[in-house]
Design a protein around this motif. Structure first.
Motif, PDB file in Angstrom:
ATOM      1  N   VAL A  23     -18.616  39.869  93.504  1.00 31.00           N
ATOM      2  CA  VAL A  23     -17.238  41.156  93.072  1.00 31.00           C
ATOM      3  C   VAL A  23     -17.792  41.280  91.466  1.00 31.00           C
ATOM      4  CG1 VAL A  23     -15.687  38.813  94.710  1.00 31.00           C
ATOM      5  CG2 VAL A  23     -16.037  38.428  92.591  1.00 31.00           C
ATOM      6  N   TYR A  24     -16.359  42.024  91.900  1.00 29.99           N
ATOM      7  CA  TYR A  24     -16.319  43.552  90.608  1.00 29.99           C
ATOM      8  C   TYR A  24     -15.110  43.271  89.603  1.00 29.99           C
ATOM      9  CZ  TYR A  24     -21.373  45.034  91.553  1.00 29.99           C
ATOM     10  OH  TYR A  24     -22.226  45.024  91.610  1.00 29.99           O
ATOM     11  N   VAL A  25     -15.107  42.887  88.757  1.00 28.26           N
ATOM     12  CA  VAL A  25     -13.219  43.031  87.830  1.00 28.26           C
ATOM     13  C   VAL A  25     -13.588  44.450  87.972  1.00 28.26           C
ATOM     14  CG1 VAL A  25     -12.261  42.252  86.087  1.00 28.26           C
ATOM     15  CG2 VAL A  25     -14.127  40.421  86.783  1.00 28.26           C
ATOM     16  N   THR A  26     -11.650  44.511  88.076  1.00 32.33           N
ATOM     17  CA  THR A  26     -11.250  45.711  88.547  1.00 32.33           C
ATOM     18  C   THR A  26      -9.186  45.708  87.224  1.00 32.33           C
ATOM     19  OG1 THR A  26      -9.676  44.775  90.021  1.00 32.33           O
ATOM     20  CG2 THR A  26     -11.419  46.101  90.752  1.00 32.33           C
ATOM     21  N   ALA A  27      -9.439  44.342  86.981  1.00 32.91           N
ATOM     22  CA  ALA A  27      -8.164  44.506  85.397  1.00 32.91           C
ATOM     23  C   ALA A  27      -8.832  44.321  83.859  1.00 32.91           C
ATOM     24  CB  ALA A  27      -7.381  43.390  86.027  1.00 32.91           C
ATOM     25  N   ASN A  28      -8.399  45.066  83.302  1.00 32.64           N
ATOM     26  CA  ASN A  28      -8.740  44.507  81.990  1.00 32.64           C
ATOM     27  C   ASN A  28      -9.040  43.372  81.338  1.00 32.64           C
ATOM     28  OD1 ASN A  28      -8.737  47.417  81.224  1.00 32.64           O
ATOM     29  ND2 ASN A  28      -6.751  46.938  80.991  1.00 32.64           N
ATOM     30  N   THR A  29      -9.297  42.330  81.413  1.00 35.77           N
ATOM     31  CA  THR A  29      -9.106  41.600  80.882  1.00 35.77           C
ATOM     32  C   THR A  29      -8.661  40.422  82.004  1.00 35.77           C
ATOM     33  OG1 THR A  29      -9.325  41.807  78.543  1.00 35.77           O
ATOM     34  CG2 THR A  29      -9.685  39.250  78.967  1.00 35.77           C
ATOM     35  N   VAL A  30      -9.659  39.418  82.549  1.00 32.59           N
ATOM     36  CA  VAL A  30      -9.264  38.222  83.684  1.00 32.59           C
ATOM     37  C   VAL A  30      -9.317  36.657  82.846  1.00 32.59           C
ATOM     38  CG1 VAL A  30      -9.156  37.205  86.136  1.00 32.59           C
ATOM     39  CG2 VAL A  30      -9.204  40.214  84.894  1.00 32.59           C
ATOM     40  N   ASN A  31      -8.536  35.709  83.002  1.00 27.10           N
ATOM     41  CA  ASN A  31      -8.463  34.316  83.657  1.00 27.10           C
ATOM     42  C   ASN A  31      -9.541  34.061  84.521  1.00 27.10           C
ATOM     43  OD1 ASN A  31      -7.345  34.662  81.000  1.00 27.10           O
ATOM     44  ND2 ASN A  31      -5.588  33.805  81.727  1.00 27.10           N
ATOM     45  N   ASP A  50     -17.604  43.463  85.170  1.00 28.87           N
ATOM     46  CA  ASP A  50     -17.917  42.259  85.054  1.00 28.87           C
ATOM     47  C   ASP A  50     -18.248  41.854  86.825  1.00 28.87           C
ATOM     48  OD1 ASP A  50     -18.275  42.220  82.604  1.00 28.87           O
ATOM     49  OD2 ASP A  50     -17.026  40.584  82.318  1.00 28.87           O
ATOM     50  N   ALA A  51     -19.931  41.771  86.827  1.00 28.75           N
ATOM     51  CA  ALA A  51     -19.633  41.428  87.946  1.00 28.75           C
ATOM     52  C   ALA A  51     -20.133  40.149  88.350  1.00 28.75           C
ATOM     53  CB  ALA A  51     -21.193  42.019  88.589  1.00 28.75           C
ATOM     54  N   LEU A  52     -19.418  39.085  89.174  1.00 24.34           N
ATOM     55  CA  LEU A  52     -19.326  38.053  88.987  1.00 24.34           C
ATOM     56  C   LEU A  52     -20.230  37.411  90.606  1.00 24.34           C
ATOM     57  CD1 LEU A  52     -15.541  37.102  87.777  1.00 24.34           C
ATOM     58  CD2 LEU A  52     -17.586  36.916  86.831  1.00 24.34           C
ATOM     59  N   THR A  53     -20.342  36.111  90.350  1.00 20.73           N
ATOM     60  CA  THR A  53     -20.891  36.190  92.036  1.00 20.73           C
ATOM     61  C   THR A  53     -19.947  35.439  92.627  1.00 20.73           C
ATOM     62  OG1 THR A  53     -23.852  35.734  90.980  1.00 20.73           O
ATOM     63  CG2 THR A  53     -22.802  34.079  93.225  1.00 20.73           C
ATOM     64  N   ALA A  54     -19.265  35.471  94.320  1.00 20.93           N
ATOM     65  CA  ALA A  54     -18.818  34.961  94.598  1.00 20.93           C
ATOM     66  C   ALA A  54     -19.248  33.242  95.039  1.00 20.93           C
ATOM     67  CB  ALA A  54     -17.171  35.685  95.624  1.00 20.93           C
ATOM     68  N   LEU A  55     -18.618  32.404  95.307  1.00 21.57           N
ATOM     69  CA  LEU A  55     -19.574  31.595  95.687  1.00 21.57           C
ATOM     70  C   LEU A  55     -18.486  30.847  97.183  1.00 21.57           C
ATOM     71  CD1 LEU A  55     -20.113  28.963  92.992  1.00 21.57           C
ATOM     72  CD2 LEU A  55     -22.221  30.890  94.154  1.00 21.57           C
ATOM     73  N   GLY A  56     -17.730  31.145  97.273  1.00 14.76           N
ATOM     74  CA  GLY A  56     -16.258  30.862  98.578  1.00 14.76           C
ATOM     75  C   GLY A  56     -15.214  31.432  98.005  1.00 14.76           C
ATOM     76  N   LYS A  57     -14.128  30.856  99.262  1.00 12.20           N
ATOM     77  CA  LYS A  57     -12.452  31.959  98.567  1.00 12.20           C
ATOM     78  C   LYS A  57     -12.243  29.790  99.342  1.00 12.20           C
ATOM     79  CE  LYS A  57      -9.789  35.299  99.515  1.00 12.20           C
ATOM     80  NZ  LYS A  57      -9.588  36.535 100.683  1.00 12.20           N
ATOM     81  N   LYS A  58     -11.206  30.335  98.549  1.00 10.57           N
ATOM     82  CA  LYS A  58     -10.074  28.904  98.232  1.00 10.57           C
ATOM     83  C   LYS A  58      -8.936  29.722  98.936  1.00 10.57           C
ATOM     84  CE  LYS A  58      -9.892  24.979  96.576  1.00 10.57           C
ATOM     85  NZ  LYS A  58      -9.744  23.691  95.414  1.00 10.57           N
ATOM     86  N   LEU A  78      -7.762  40.668  91.502  1.00  9.23           N
ATOM     87  CA  LEU A  78      -8.254  41.062  90.264  1.00  9.23           C
ATOM     88  C   LEU A  78      -9.463  41.258  90.472  1.00  9.23           C
ATOM     89  CD1 LEU A  78      -6.355  38.322  88.379  1.00  9.23           C
ATOM     90  CD2 LEU A  78      -5.892  41.306  88.312  1.00  9.23           C
ATOM     91  N   VAL A  79      -9.647  41.519  91.723  1.00 12.33           N
ATOM     92  CA  VAL A  79     -11.698  41.888  92.346  1.00 12.33           C
ATOM     93  C   VAL A  79     -11.653  42.694  93.252  1.00 12.33           C
ATOM     94  CG1 VAL A  79     -12.350  39.803  90.846  1.00 12.33           C
ATOM     95  CG2 VAL A  79     -11.663  39.818  92.700  1.00 12.33           C
ATOM     96  N   THR A  80     -13.206  43.116  93.419  1.00 20.21           N
ATOM     97  CA  THR A  80     -12.961  43.977  94.614  1.00 20.21           C
ATOM     98  C   THR A  80     -14.558  43.235  95.493  1.00 20.21           C
ATOM     99  OG1 THR A  80     -14.612  46.023  93.512  1.00 20.21           O
ATOM    100  CG2 THR A  80     -12.498  46.232  93.314  1.00 20.21           C
ATOM    101  N   LEU A  81     -14.479  43.183  96.339  1.00 30.92           N
ATOM    102  CA  LEU A  81     -15.516  42.743  97.452  1.00 30.92           C
ATOM    103  C   LEU A  81     -16.607  43.248  97.274  1.00 30.92           C
ATOM    104  CD1 LEU A  81     -16.574  39.366  97.772  1.00 30.92           C
ATOM    105  CD2 LEU A  81     -15.830  40.140 100.269  1.00 30.92           C
ATOM    106  N   GLN A  82     -17.788  43.148  97.294  1.00 28.78           N
ATOM    107  CA  GLN A  82     -18.806  44.100  97.363  1.00 28.78           C
ATOM    108  C   GLN A  82     -19.622  43.338  98.074  1.00 28.78           C
ATOM    109  OE1 GLN A  82     -19.371  47.434  96.626  1.00 28.78           O
ATOM    110  NE2 GLN A  82     -17.088  46.817  95.623  1.00 28.78           N
TER     111      GLN A  82
END
Length: 82
Positions: A23-31, A50-58, A78-82
């Protein structure tokens, strides 16, 4: 940027991704939170692009791993899924 008020999904079923996704962060700063909800502590912050590894979804929250290895949850809008 202020994170929008979103409902907690801590009791929602967890769906693991196999293999993990990006997933890629689409907002300026995210908690990044300790669990799926704004009532949980912030365990990290990420920035737009920022690129993050998505392990799952809740519920409406992605379970992610940061580049540092820290894991937490980030709200889906706040992210887009690739």
């Amino acid at each position: 940027m202020t994170t929008p008020s979103v409902p907690s999904s801590s009791t929602a079923p967890y769906n693991a991704f196999s293999p993990p996704k990006t997933v890629y962060v689409t907002a300026n700063t995210v908690n990044v939170r300790a669990d799926a909800g704004t009532n949980f502590i912030v365990v990290g912050k990420v920035k737009k692009g920022d690129a993050l590894t998505a392990l799952g979804k809740k519920g409406s929250w992605y379970h992610v791993r940061l580049g540092s290895g820290q894991e937490g949850y980030i709200y889906q809008t706040l992210v887009t899924l690739q």
